[in-house]
Design a protein around this motif. Structure first.
Motif, PDB file in Angstrom:
ATOM      1  N   ILE B 110      36.706  40.269  35.082  1.00  0.00           N
ATOM      2  CA  ILE B 110      35.864  40.544  36.094  1.00  0.00           C
ATOM      3  C   ILE B 110      34.543  39.557  36.025  1.00  0.00           C
ATOM      4  O   ILE B 110      34.195  39.086  35.064  1.00  0.00           O
ATOM      5  N   ASN B 116      31.079  37.439  32.681  1.00  0.00           N
ATOM      6  CA  ASN B 116      32.167  38.023  33.180  1.00  0.00           C
ATOM      7  C   ASN B 116      32.701  38.761  31.957  1.00  0.00           C
ATOM      8  O   ASN B 116      32.055  38.887  30.783  1.00  0.00           O
ATOM      9  N   VAL B 121      40.541  48.380  35.052  1.00  0.00           N
ATOM     10  CA  VAL B 121      40.335  48.731  36.458  1.00  0.00           C
ATOM     11  C   VAL B 121      41.411  49.805  36.728  1.00  0.00           C
ATOM     12  O   VAL B 121      42.764  49.682  36.577  1.00  0.00           O
ATOM     13  N   THR B 160      30.160  48.649  31.490  1.00  0.00           N
ATOM     14  CA  THR B 160      30.657  47.440  32.107  1.00  0.00           C
ATOM     15  C   THR B 160      29.288  46.996  33.038  1.00  0.00           C
ATOM     16  O   THR B 160      29.225  45.900  33.090  1.00  0.00           O
ATOM     17  N   ILE B 176      30.895  42.037  43.005  1.00  0.00           N
ATOM     18  CA  ILE B 176      31.749  41.599  41.977  1.00  0.00           C
ATOM     19  C   ILE B 176      33.218  41.006  42.131  1.00  0.00           C
ATOM     20  O   ILE B 176      33.586  41.356  43.299  1.00  0.00           O
ATOM     21  N   ILE B 178      36.806  40.839  41.092  1.00  0.00           N
ATOM     22  CA  ILE B 178      38.029  41.385  40.176  1.00  0.00           C
ATOM     23  C   ILE B 178      39.482  40.550  40.612  1.00  0.00           C
ATOM     24  O   ILE B 178      39.675  40.448  41.698  1.00  0.00           O
TER      25      ILE B 178
END
Lengths: 232, 405
Positions: B110, B116, B121, B160, B176, B178
């Motif tokens: 991420i 990062n 997820v 997170t 963000i 992913i």
């Protein structure tokens, strides 16, 4: 008061039997001052143990105030010793690192008496035994030999015993101190206490009015003096 | 009488402070280690249980795989046998299944604003918030329409969020990436407090369809979580699900099932039995040190009896009964262990607090029962190991004892 009839004590060690007492009979009246004298191995210690109710005879009877002690149980003997006998030993047997007062009060432990009562009694006994009052709080190991024996005498008096039984009380003391300690016993006798003294020294035995000689487990002689001889 | 006994005990123990102290030390260490070990064990048990319970309540988990074909076992979760349709079927056909949440999980890289992280997820549906007790600290969980439209939206777990944006920064409305695909952050979940393994806070939630389209690239799901209506219906729901999935997957032999099903109670009881065994192991090691301490007491008491032989003889000569001599020596031993027990409990308590302070994942629990047990055990040790020396003292012959050099 004391009537011993044909006291016999036989020690068994495996198959070997040793007779320490071979039929000893005598009487002691209230208020007497008696020395039991004899060489080592004569049976005088065994006699002392039986008179002091620390041991029971193999045969014969030991009658104290009309009661036959030789048939008593362990606990009955304990009570008898507490109420009737005051012991004074050669090696003093004071509790180490313990104050004079506590040493004298030891026999009163578990008696249910209050601490005040005990202290009062202990003081009286210490004074009676000729102990200086400023030493009452001292620890037992800070005392001289003569002082230790006085504490032991005071301890023996605390329960108002019928007899004071002294086993070689001067054995660990020098001549001068011995004399003062023996004077203390003589004084107690004059006050009416019955004193039985076990010794092997004639000059110590001489403080008593009556001397019983023991040899090889039997009474050799039983002499009563009219004049008290002091070897001074 | 009792006062006399206590006084005698006090005088004789304080007469030799160094030796009494060293003997007590043995018991102190023994009791303290029992207290600490039990506290650690119970703390571990509690933390495992709470961490499992933080997943959700009345939870049943279905995972693909675990079928055995010709002795080959595929790892759980690795095979692709469960679908969203299975989840829908469970929801529609099993009445006591209150909420059903299929999920696709995977770890991805991420990035956000140059930070990062590598995080788990979870692609799932709105029911997931119900099933897994997810509540929001800001923003909202995704809606049915966002799921239907495969919206690229994400909800961050608190850890997170901290890692990507920093603490107390609201990331709602920011983007963000992913796996290099851009998602819009629409909310932050509340901390679930699970710690150590199975961290429920370092996580990102996205809609199930989005995860399937953009991340996993297929239509399968990795697991289905079901919440039963209540504790009592869990077993029946579990068996109904098994039956339903077997028929949907056209499997007749339940031993050949291509999925495995677990309920939360099983997990908790397994975990508790593991930590229970662990506690027993630790406490028995501590128990051994307690035993050694007890033998130390006996050793000291025997030495004392020998050393005080003349004193015992004198006590007997002045008419103190056997029973009192016996009691006194026994009381001395018990006093030593009792004192040792007290100090041991205090020391053990302090040590447990230190463990809690310095080992963040473990909260130790000193329970009343372990304190009572420690007291009982230490006193019992005093009685057991003091019994023989006391009897020996009481049975000494006064003549022999007085003569003893």
């Amino acid at each position: 008061m004391i009537e011993c009839d044909n006291l016999t004590k036989i020690y068994k060690n495996g198959d070997v039997e040793t007779a320490a007492l071979k039929g000893v009979s005598f009487k002691i009246e209230k208020g007497e001052f008696v020395s039991i004298i004899g060489p080592s191995g004569s049976g005088k210690s065994t006699l002392m143990h039986i008179l002091g109710a620390l041991d029971t005879p193999t045969a014969g009877s030991y009658v104290f105030d009309g009661k036959d002690i030789s048939r008593f149980s362990d606990d009955e003997l304990s009570d008898f010793r507490r109420d009737k006998i005051g012991f004074v030993f050669q090696s003093f047997n004071l509790l180490p690192r313990t104050t004079v007062m506590r040493n004298v009060m030891l026999p009163l432990v578990y008696s249910g008496k209050t601490m005040e009562d005990r202290e009062k009694k202990a003081r009286a006994c210490l004074l009676q035994a000729g102990m200086e009052e400023n030493k009452f709080g001292n620890l037992s190991n800070q005392l001289s030999g003569g002082q230790m024996q006085r504490v032991a005498i005071a301890r023996s008096l605390i329960n108002n015993p019928s007899i004071i039984l002294a086993d070689e009380p001067t054995g660990n003391l020098d001549t001068k101190t011995s004399r003062t300690v023996m004077e203390a016993f003589a004084e107690l006798n004059r006050q009416g206490h019955t004193v039985i003294l076990i010794t092997h020294e004639m000059d110590v035995a001489g403080y008593a009015k009556r001397i019983i000689h023991v040899r090889d487990g039997m009474i050799e002689s039983d002499v009563t003096h009219n004049n008290i001889t002091h070897n001074t | 009488m009792l006062a006399d006994l206590l006084k005698e005990v006090f005088w004789s123990l304080s007469g030799n402070k160094v030796r009494s102290g060293l003997t007590i030390l043995g018991i102190v260490i023994g009791i303290a280690s029992v207290i600490v070990m039990v506290a650690i064990g119970q703390g571990a048990k509690a933390s495992v249980t709470s961490s499992i319970e933080s997943i959700g309540s009345n939870l049943i988990m279905i995972m693909p795989g675990s079928q055995r074909v010709g002795g080959v076992s595929q790892g759980g979760g690795s095979s692709e046998t469960l679908t969203e349709e299975d989840a829908d079927a469970i929801k529609n056909q099993i009445s006591n299944a209150k909420a059903v949440a299929p999920a696709v999980t995977g770890r991805y890289q991420i990035t956000a604003k140059g930070n990062n992280a590598n995080t788990q997820v979870v692609g799932t549906v709105a029911d997931y918030a119900v099933v897994r007790n997810v509540s929001m600290s800001s923003g909202s969980f995704f809606s049915e329409s966002q799921i239907r439209s495969s919206a690229k939206v994400a909800i961050l777990g608190p850890d997170t969020r901290d890692e990507l944006f920093g603490e107390n920064v609201s990331p709602v409305g920011q983007n963000i990436r992913i796996n290099k695909i851009e998602f819009l952050v629409i909310g932050v979940a509340k901390s679930k407090g699970g710690s150590g393994f199975n961290n429920q806070d370092d996580i990102i939630y996205v809609p199930l369809t989005s995860a399937q389209h953009y991340l996993s690239g297929n239509d399968y799901v990795n697991n289905i979580s079901v919440t039963a209506a209540d504790q009592d219906s869990m077993a029946s729901v579990q068996s109904q699900i098994t039956k339903l999935l077997l028929s949907r997957h056209k499997i007749t032999d339940s031993a050949q099932a291509d999925f495995s099903i677990m309920n939360q109670n099983d997990i908790i009881s397994t975990a508790s039995s593991v930590t229970g065994t662990f506690t027993i192991l630790l406490s028995s090691i501590a128990g051994i040190s307690l035993l050694v301490g007890g033998i130390g007491i006996m050793n000291m008491m025997l030495t004392t009896v020998t050393e005080r032989t003349r004193e015992i003889g004198l006590r007997k000569a002045v008419g103190i009964k056997k029973m009192y001599i016996n009691l006194q020596f026994l009381a001395e031993a018990v006093a030593l262990t009792f004192l040792g027990g007290m100090l041991g409990i205090i020391l053990g308590w302090l040590a447990s607090l230190l463990v809690t302070k310095f080992v963040s994942s473990l909260t130790t629990e000193v329970s009343l029962s372990s304190i009572l047990l420690a007291f009982g055990v230490s006193t019992a040790i005093g009685i057991i190991f003091g019994f023989y020396p006391a009897r020996r003292a009481a049975n000494l012959s006064p003549i022999e004892a007085l003569r003893y050099e």
